[in-house]
Design a protein around this motif. Structure first.
Motif, PDB file in Angstrom:
ATOM      1  N   ASP A  69       9.785   5.260 -10.171  1.00 19.04           N
ATOM      2  CA  ASP A  69       9.028   4.679 -11.062  1.00 19.04           C
ATOM      3  C   ASP A  69       9.452   2.757 -11.263  1.00 19.04           C
ATOM      4  OD1 ASP A  69       6.662   3.632 -11.922  1.00 19.04           O
ATOM      5  OD2 ASP A  69       6.578   5.107 -13.853  1.00 19.04           O
TER       6      ASP A  69
ATOM      7  N   CYS B 246       7.515   0.625 -12.045  1.00 18.11           N
ATOM      8  CA  CYS B 246       6.727  -0.166 -12.455  1.00 18.11           C
ATOM      9  C   CYS B 246       6.955  -0.367 -13.984  1.00 18.11           C
ATOM     10  CB  CYS B 246       5.323   0.073 -12.612  1.00 18.11           C
ATOM     11  SG  CYS B 246       4.395  -0.275 -11.048  1.00 18.11           S
TER      12      CYS B 246
ATOM     13  N   CYS C 119       1.100  -3.917 -11.787  1.00 16.50           N
ATOM     14  CA  CYS C 119       1.639  -3.179 -11.314  1.00 16.50           C
ATOM     15  C   CYS C 119       1.414  -1.435 -11.733  1.00 16.50           C
ATOM     16  CB  CYS C 119       3.621  -2.598 -12.041  1.00 16.50           C
ATOM     17  SG  CYS C 119       4.386  -1.621 -10.903  1.00 16.50           S
TER      18      CYS C 119
ATOM     19  N   ASN D 224       2.077   2.507  -9.942  1.00 17.74           N
ATOM     20  CA  ASN D 224       2.839   3.031  -9.218  1.00 17.74           C
ATOM     21  C   ASN D 224       2.477   4.576  -8.098  1.00 17.74           C
ATOM     22  OD1 ASN D 224       6.023   4.167  -8.457  1.00 17.74           O
ATOM     23  ND2 ASN D 224       5.551   5.425  -9.178  1.00 17.74           N
TER      24      ASN D 224
ATOM     25  N   TYR E  26       5.316   1.199  -4.552  1.00 16.30           N
ATOM     26  CA  TYR E  26       4.356   0.392  -5.774  1.00 16.30           C
ATOM     27  C   TYR E  26       3.297  -0.613  -4.989  1.00 16.30           C
ATOM     28  CZ  TYR E  26       6.916  -3.533  -5.979  1.00 16.30           C
ATOM     29  OH  TYR E  26       7.385  -4.861  -4.874  1.00 16.30           O
TER      30      TYR E  26
END
Length: 908
Positions: free
Chosen positions: A40, A42, A56, A58, A63
């Motif tokens: 992840d 973000c 943002c 994901n 992303y």
């Protein structure tokens, strides 16, 4: 066995674990023991990966970013791209309408509406976005702030703004009509509001408060803020009399004009000043004349103003001096005297002149040559016209430039002298000298400088002029063209003195060539001839009586040729009929090789003659010619018979000798018989032409002899030249030269003394030119021949004693010099009259050239002597074989000898 299987299993398990541990995950994933799980991006980044103003999101293995509302660009992007979220200006992007009196203001990510200055929203909010029910209404600044405009002012509201005006009786300090900022302007009392403040005038507001403009007939004496009162100067025009009235604090003031006064009382009327009360105001010899407001002075009888004016007012700048025209009636002679700034000016009557000098007495203009009739001589037209023009200019009133007249005269004289003066033109020479004397007398007084020297192509002049009331005194010396004139100023002035004295010496640079004759008036022996040996000069002075001078003048001439011969001083006598050289009243004081000093009791054009002995009449030379030429003719005739009849010696070189003897024989014979036959001009011209041709032909054969010698020395074999080429060069080239010369100047053949080429105009060079070229070429061939002969004598006869070598070499050299005609070099010196020894040498060698050819080529040749002996023997003894038979019998022997000669011809 079981343990073995267990061991193998454990090993395989460990190997499998190692393989799994080395497994790598792709981008956006991380390893969790043996598995790859999504990473992840973000959440794990400490700094937002998408930057400010972005969100943002994901995804599996990746992303993406998205800009928030109010920011660009739209759509998704990643942080590794250059795209960043930028604020959107909604005011300009979406054309937001905020309504009347409002404007849109952009904010970060949004916008808002605000009311303009002077307005406020009806909902009392500072900003709004939704204009529904919201409007901007006008703000009344005058009600909100009662003291907004300050004291003595009134406030006036306007939509969105306001302005202030002053109350009655007040005005803005700046002079404007209204204002908005009390801190920069304020209301003050308006003085013009009170109409009586300026009296009889008009009040205008100004930066200083107020200003009064007076009506006609009233004044405030220049004080702008003062009340206008009655103007005394305006209402009483005559209050100051002859002066100007000016208002003042005391009432008025009188300023007097020039020539008037109020005796220091400013308010009193101006009256006239009588300057003549001062007896010395105008100075000496002057009369004072008073006028109203002024004065002028005039000169007493017999006096005049230096400035030439009739009166004056300022004695410091002008004064009265003696009036020369009034005091001396004869000051201008035969002319009218007029006063001028320089004192006086003489205006001459026709026939009189002061040579452009205004203050000089006018004298009678004499120019005897001006009345001569020059129409009979066209070559004198231009210079005669210039003389007439100069004469007329002297009779006129205009300013004269002597230097310009002198230059124009020398140019015209150059043009005349550059032309050929015909024979027997003594009349023209006399006219030229007369014109020169007249022009120099006319131009001399026009010159501004004491001495003027000027040179042209054909002449050079030295001129003097002296001015003054009394005659000049002292020595006078002039020089031009290497000739010096010495006298004194008393002789140059003469009587009467005209106020000036001039003297001029003009030298002619090449006139002596044209005047080398006209000696008939001079007594000379038969064997003497004259030639000018100096430059010709003309002497002119202002003295009118120069035919019989009380004191002799001296002229020192430099000789053109430095020669120790008798020199005679002569002058051009205008009284000898048409003119000619004369020695009357001229004596030779001293003479050497370089110069001659002459004394003469008159002035004219002078020169120096040298007496030359004419070598053409020398008795000894005449005897040598009459005896030598017949002997040479006999020898040449024997040479011709020998070279033609004796076959054993015939070759190319002897062929040249044969033709050389033939041409010399004919030339000498014609010279001996016809050189003095001048009574018949046609026959004399024919004789001269034949001599020209045969002498040139002889030199051409001499040149062929030189060429043949060169070929024999350089080319040992194949030296034979075809007979046709020899004849073409020996007889054709002189024929062409004589034909061209006769076509160009047929009158050049025959003179009064001899039947030969004319020495004038360079026609003689039609003979001497080719001769000089041939002599130079033959000298070159002669030197090469002598050099080669010296080498051969040393190599062929090494045992021969030196005395015999020198004798043989000398005889051979003399033979070559004779055949090549090098002894004619002595003939080049006949242009100089002082070379009598050279004339003897040339005459002897020329007359005996035939004798020398016979001696060297016949008598000194053993082969020719043998042939002579055989021929004489055959003649004296009849029973023996004849000469012709001997020749035929010797053919076989002669062939060998001839072949050697035709190839090498080394036997000189």
């Amino acid at each position: 066995m079981k343990h073995v299987y267990l061991l193998v299993f454990v090993s395989l398990l460990a190997l499998t674990e190692r393989v799994l541990m080395k497994t790598t995950c792709g981008p956006g994933y991380s390893i969790d023991r043996t598995q790859c799980i999504d990473y992840d991006e973000c959440e794990d980044e400490e700094v937002p990966i998408c930057g400010d103003n972005a969100v943002c999101y994901n995804t599996n293995g990746s992303y993406y970013c998205h800009c928030q509302k109010g920011f660009n660009p739209p759509g998704n992007f990643k942080s590794d791209t250059p795209t960043k979220c930028q604020d959107i200006n909604e005011c300009s992007e979406y054309s937001i309408d905020c309504g009347p009196n409002a404007s849109c203001q952009n904010t970060v990510g949004n916008y808002s509406c605000t009311c303009d200055t002077g307005y406020y929203p009806n909902n009392n909010a500072e900003t709004f976005m939704d204009r529904q029910g919201v409007r901007c209404i006008d703000r009344n600044e005058c009600e909100e702030d009662s003291g907004l405009c300050g004291i003595n002012a009134r406030c006036h509201n306007t939509p969105g703004s306001y302005y202030c005006t002053c109350a009655s009786g007040f005005r803005l300090r700046s002079g404007q009509t209204n204002f908005t900022d009390p801190s920069t302007d304020s209301c003050e009392t308006d003085k013009c509001y009170n109409t009586s403040i300026c009296g009889e005038g008009f009040c205008n507001n100004s930066k200083d408060g107020h200003e009064c403009v007076c009506k006609p007939g009233f004044t405030n004496y220049g004080q702008k803020q003062m009340k206008c009162t009655a103007d005394i100067c305006y209402n009483n025009k005559s209050i100051c009399g002859e002066g100007s009235c000016k208002n003042s604090n005391d009432g008025h003031e009188c300023v007097c004009k020039s020539g008037f006064t109020n005796h220091g009382h400013k308010q009193m009327k101006c009256t006239d000043i009588n300057e003549c009360d001062n007896s010395g105001f105008c100075g000496m010899n002057a009369i004072c004349n008073n006028t109203v407001g002024s004065v002028y002075c005039t000169c007493a009888p017999g006096f005049r103003l230096r400035s030439g004016q009739t009166n004056f007012t300022d004695p410091s700048t002008d004064r009265c001096e003696t009036d020369k025209c009034y005091a001396d009636k004869s000051i201008c002679g035969e002319g009218v005297c007029k006063n001028s700034n320089d004192g006086h000016e003489c205006e001459c009557n026709p026939g009189f002149t002061n040579y452009g000098h205004k203050q000089m007495k006018c004298t009678e203009l004499k120019c005897d040559t001006c009345s001569n009739d020059l129409s009979k001589h066209p070559e004198l037209t231009n210079i005669g016209s210039l003389m007439t023009k100069t004469y007329l200019s002297l009779s006129g009133k205009k300013e004269l430039d002597g230097e310009s007249f002198l230059k124009a005269f020398l140019d015209a004289l150059d043009d005349l002298l550059s032309k050929k003066i015909k024979d027997n033109s003594a009349v023209i020479i006399t006219q030229i000298f007369a014109i020169v004397e007249s022009m120099l007398k006319l131009i001399g007084p026009m010159l501004n400088n004491n001495q003027t020297k000027m040179s042209a192509n054909q002449t050079e002049v030295d001129m003097w002029v002296k001015w003054g009331g009394s005659p000049p005194d002292g020595p006078l010396m002039m020089s031009a063209n290497s000739t010096q004139f010495t006298s004194n100023w008393k002789t140059a002035t003469g009587k009467p003195h005209l106020g000036f004295t001039t003297a001029a010496l003009l030298g002619y640079k090449s006139l002596e060539k044209s005047l080398n004759s006209y000696f008939d008036n001079l007594k000379k022996p038969e064997n003497i001839k004259y030639e000018i040996n100096s430059k010709v000069v003309t002497v002119v002075v202002s003295n009118a009586e120069t035919k019989h001078l009380q004191e002799p003048v001296t002229l020192t001439f430099s000789h053109l040729k430095q020669m120790n011969v008798n020199h005679t001083c002569v002058f051009w006598d205008h009284e000898l009929g048409d003119g000619g050289w004369s020695t009357r009243n001229c004596t030779t004081v001293r003479s050497d090789a370089n110069e001659t000093v002459c004394n003469c009791t008159h002035l004219s054009s002078f020169a120096v003659l040298m007496a030359l002995y004419d070598i053409g009449y020398v008795y000894e030379l005449h005897v040598i010619t009459c005896v030598g030429l017949p002997i040479s003719l006999i020898c040449l005739l024997i040479c011709i018979a020998t070279f033609y009849l004796v076959r054993s010696i015939q070759c190319t070189r002897n062929t040249i000798h044969l033709h050389l003897c033939i041409t010399l024989f004919i030339a000498y014979f014609i010279f001996l018989v016809g050189i003095t036959r001048t009574e018949n001009k046609v026959g004399c011209a024919v004789v001269a032409g034949m001599l020209h041709y045969f002498f040139l032909s002889a030199f051409c054969w001499m040149c062929l002899e030189g060429v043949q010698l060169f070929r024999m020395v350089v080319l040992v074999f194949n030296t034979t030249v075809r007979h046709i080429y020899l004849v073409a060069a020996g007889y054709g080239v002189p024929a062409v030269i004589v034909a061209i010369s006769a076509a160009v100047n047929k009158d050049g053949y025959g003179t009064e003394q001899h039947c030969w080429l004319n020495l004038k105009d360079g026609f003689i060079w039609s003979f001497y030119g080719p001769v000089c070229v041939i002599v130079i070429v033959n000298v070159f061939f002669f030197l090469i021949t002598i050099w080669k002969l010296a080498e051969k004598f040393s190599s062929l006869n090494p045992d021969l004693n030196n005395l015999r070598k020198i004798r043989t070499f000398t005889i051979t050299a003399i033979a070559q010099m004779c055949v090549l005609g090098i002894m004619w070099v002595f003939g080049c010196f006949q242009f100089d009259e002082a070379t009598l020894p050279m004339s003897y040498i040339f005459t002897i060698l020329g007359c005996l050239q035939g004798v020398m050819m016979f001696v060297i080529h016949c008598c000194l040749s053993k082969q020719v002597r043998d042939e002579y002996v055989k021929y004489l023997a055959s003649v004296s003894t009849p029973q023996k074989r004849k000469y012709s038979e001997f020749n035929s019998n010797q053919t076989s022997k002669s062939q060998t000898s001839k072949s050697v000669q035709n190839t090498g011809e080394s036997s000189i």
